[in-house]
Design a protein around this motif. Structure first.
Motif, PDB file in Angstrom:
ATOM      1  N   LYS A  28       5.041   5.124   2.796  1.00 48.41           N
ATOM      2  CA  LYS A  28       4.511   4.339   1.662  1.00 48.41           C
ATOM      3  C   LYS A  28       4.054   2.958   2.120  1.00 48.41           C
ATOM      4  O   LYS A  28       3.006   2.467   1.721  1.00 48.41           O
ATOM      5  CB  LYS A  28       5.574   4.192   0.569  1.00 48.41           C
ATOM      6  N   GLN A  29       4.882   2.304   2.966  1.00 44.76           N
ATOM      7  CA  GLN A  29       4.505   0.985   3.472  1.00 44.76           C
ATOM      8  C   GLN A  29       3.248   1.073   4.334  1.00 44.76           C
ATOM      9  O   GLN A  29       2.370   0.214   4.255  1.00 44.76           O
ATOM     10  CB  GLN A  29       5.642   0.387   4.298  1.00 44.76           C
ATOM     11  N   GLU A  32      -0.067   1.361   2.381  1.00 45.91           N
ATOM     12  CA  GLU A  32      -0.547   0.094   1.818  1.00 45.91           C
ATOM     13  C   GLU A  32      -1.506  -0.641   2.755  1.00 45.91           C
ATOM     14  O   GLU A  32      -2.270  -1.493   2.312  1.00 45.91           O
ATOM     15  CB  GLU A  32       0.634  -0.810   1.457  1.00 45.91           C
TER      16      GLU A  32
END
Length: 189
Positions: A28-29, A32
């Motif tokens: 998820k990081q 980004e």
């Protein structure tokens, strides 16, 4: 991930992650940062090469799209400014009026803290707000002295004429509607 962010801030290069971390939080990081790939270890060399090749291709396509987008924005601005010039050639009495209205609109919009896109919309709408005067006979536009009622009625139709000129053009802003309403009173009359 932190290194990728720094690289992207300083350089326009595609990022592909090659990592032993494939837990959902790390992914998820990483997402980004808009990577062009995310490869987990262990990996096959061919997957790395194909990810690099695809990443470079997608990056070059994105550069082309961004360049075309910038060119399109410059073209739209040029078209709007040309329309404004045509309108002012037909009505030299008000030469510079549309530019002044545009500057004033932008300054008011900034004071109101409107977002950049709305300010751009107002700027361009002001540039072409009198385009409908093209439909008004030149002798009426340049007539010295007071206009008689039928002449004034023709002048009053220029917002609708401007709307009709602009309504078929797909601008990214509602320019035709703004031009149509630019002489409307608070009560809608």
């Amino acid at each position: 991930i932190d290194a990728a962010k720094i690289i992207q801030e300083k350089h326009d290069v595609p990022i592909i992650y090659l990592t032993a971390y494939n837990d959902s939080d790390t992914v998820k990081q990483a997402v980004e940062t808009n990577p062009y790939g995310y490869i987990s270890k262990p990996f096959e060399e061919r997957h790395l090469y194909s990810s690099i090749e695809l990443g470079l291709y997608k990056h070059s396509v994105n550069i082309t799209i961004n360049n075309n987008h910038e060119k399109t924005k410059r073209t739209v601005r040029g078209i709007i400014e040309a329309m404004s010039m045509v309108s002012e050639i037909r009505d030299p009495y008000t030469a510079g009026h549309q530019k002044r209205v545009s500057k004033l609109s932008v300054e008011i919009a900034k004071k109101l803290k409107l977002d950049e896109e709305r300010i751009k919309c107002l700027c361009f709408a002001a540039y072409v707000h009198d385009i409908g005067k093209i439909r008004v006979p030149a002798d009426i536009l340049m007539k010295p002295g007071e206009l008689i009622k039928p002449e004034m009625d023709l002048i009053k139709e220029h917002p609708k004429a401007g709307y009709n000129i602009l309504k078929k053009i797909e601008f990214p802003w509602p320019l035709a509607e703004i031009v149509y309403q630019h002489h409307e009173h608070i009560d809608g009359s």
